[in-house]
Design a protein around this motif. Structure first.
Motif, mmCIF file in Angstrom:
data_model
loop_
_atom_site.group_PDB
_atom_site.id
_atom_site.type_symbol
_atom_site.label_atom_id
_atom_site.label_comp_id
_atom_site.label_asym_id
_atom_site.label_seq_id
_atom_site.Cartn_x
_atom_site.Cartn_y
_atom_site.Cartn_z
ATOM 1 N N LYS A 52 0.822 -1.213 0.000
ATOM 2 C CA LYS A 52 0.000 0.000 0.000
ATOM 3 C C LYS A 52 0.857 1.265 0.000
ATOM 4 C CE LYS A 52 -1.112 -1.263 4.726
ATOM 5 N NZ LYS A 52 -2.174 -1.603 5.635
ATOM 6 N N THR A 53 2.024 1.208 0.629
ATOM 7 C CA THR A 53 2.923 2.364 0.605
ATOM 8 C C THR A 53 3.451 2.570 -0.816
ATOM 9 O OG1 THR A 53 3.557 1.883 2.885
ATOM 10 C CG2 THR A 53 4.994 3.365 1.647
ATOM 11 N N HIS A 54 3.844 1.471 -1.459
ATOM 12 C CA HIS A 54 4.339 1.569 -2.837
ATOM 13 C C HIS A 54 3.236 2.018 -3.798
ATOM 14 C CE1 HIS A 54 8.379 0.228 -2.181
ATOM 15 N NE2 HIS A 54 7.965 -0.866 -1.538
ATOM 16 N N SER A 55 1.997 1.616 -3.532
ATOM 17 C CA SER A 55 0.882 2.059 -4.386
ATOM 18 C C SER A 55 0.688 3.562 -4.283
ATOM 19 C CB SER A 55 -0.406 1.333 -4.004
ATOM 20 O OG SER A 55 -0.361 0.002 -4.433
ATOM 21 N N PHE A 56 0.763 4.108 -3.068
ATOM 22 C CA PHE A 56 0.628 5.565 -2.914
ATOM 23 C C PHE A 56 1.782 6.296 -3.594
ATOM 24 C CE2 PHE A 56 -2.478 5.022 0.644
ATOM 25 C CZ PHE A 56 -3.431 5.889 0.153
ATOM 26 N N ALA A 57 2.997 5.762 -3.483
ATOM 27 C CA ALA A 57 4.148 6.399 -4.136
ATOM 28 C C ALA A 57 3.977 6.362 -5.658
ATOM 29 C CB ALA A 57 5.443 5.703 -3.721
ATOM 30 N N GLY A 58 3.507 5.229 -6.183
ATOM 31 C CA GLY A 58 3.263 5.123 -7.622
ATOM 32 C C GLY A 58 2.168 6.067 -8.088
ATOM 33 N N LEU A 59 1.104 6.170 -7.286
ATOM 34 C CA LEU A 59 0.011 7.094 -7.614
ATOM 35 C C LEU A 59 0.516 8.529 -7.639
ATOM 36 C CD1 LEU A 59 -2.980 7.792 -8.065
ATOM 37 C CD2 LEU A 59 -3.276 7.721 -5.581
ATOM 38 N N LEU A 60 1.315 8.895 -6.673
ATOM 39 C CA LEU A 60 1.858 10.252 -6.610
ATOM 40 C C LEU A 60 2.742 10.538 -7.829
ATOM 41 C CD1 LEU A 60 1.997 12.837 -4.913
ATOM 42 C CD2 LEU A 60 3.972 11.846 -3.731
ATOM 43 N N ALA A 61 3.569 9.566 -8.212
ATOM 44 C CA ALA A 61 4.412 9.742 -9.397
ATOM 45 C C ALA A 61 3.548 9.926 -10.647
ATOM 46 C CB ALA A 61 5.339 8.537 -9.558
ATOM 47 N N ALA A 62 2.516 9.093 -10.781
ATOM 48 C CA ALA A 62 1.626 9.193 -11.948
ATOM 49 C C ALA A 62 0.861 10.512 -11.942
ATOM 50 C CB ALA A 62 0.662 8.009 -11.984
ATOM 51 N N GLU A 63 0.444 10.966 -10.773
ATOM 52 C CA GLU A 63 -0.239 12.272 -10.686
ATOM 53 C C GLU A 63 0.652 13.380 -11.213
ATOM 54 O OE1 GLU A 63 -1.505 13.277 -6.732
ATOM 55 O OE2 GLU A 63 -3.386 12.188 -6.953
#
Length: 174
Positions: free
Chosen positions: A4-15
């Motif tokens: 879940k931490t990596h998912s948030f980091a990936g989402l932030l990068a994509a944003e």
């Protein structure tokens, strides 16, 4: 770090990619890029037996395991990132950069972990950004706080974009 931490980091990068490349961040393409970010963020953990990514992509995970690829080695290295970059060059720029930067966020935040990452695999040299006593342990309270910080940034980044893209009214300070 947990998925879940990596998912948030990936989402932030994509944003970040969406807000940089898209004239209108509210579109199907933007939604696809954000979804790709959420999935590409934890993807490097395909090398960890039992992880969600290893279960979803079982054939590839099994091949990595057969090849003797250990956790936080090849899939967390510059070599893998370059290979993925070359493999997916045919994607549209929005999806390409969302995938690549979300994937890159994984080893980047794993550098905050006490175990470190073999960034220049196949050399067995581990890198980490923090000394062991300050490093963020997987599943620890520090990781939870870090994840909440990432979650807040995923809300703040689009809000900042919206506020700063509004037309300026005469006599109104921003």
């Amino acid at each position: 770090m947990l998925q879940k931490t990596h998912s948030f980091a990936g989402l932030l990068a994509a944003e970040g990619v969406v807000l940089y490349l898209q004239p209108s961040p509210v579109s199907w393409e933007s939604a696809a890029a954000l979804l790709i970010g959420c999935l590409a963020g934890p993807l490097a953990d395909i090398d960890k037996q039992g992880s969600t990514m290893a279960k979803i992509f079982f054939p590839l995970s099994f091949l990595l395991h057969l090849g003797g690829i250990r956790h936080r080695t090849f899939t967390h290295s510059f070599l893998c990132l370059i290979g993925l970059g070359l493999l997916f060059t045919s994607l549209p720029p929005l999806l390409y950069w969302s995938f690549l930067l979300a994937y890159a966020s994984h080893p980047l935040i794993d550098l905050l972990n006490e175990q470190g990452v073999e960034l220049i695999w196949p050399l067995k040299l581990k890198f980490r950004l923090l000394p062991k006593f300050m490093a963020i342990g997987t599943g620890s309270m520090m990781e939870t706080l870090f994840r909440y910080g990432l979650a807040l940034l995923t809300l703040a980044l689009p809000a900042y974009y919206v506020v700063h893209s509004l037309p300026t009214l005469p006599g109104v300070l921003r």
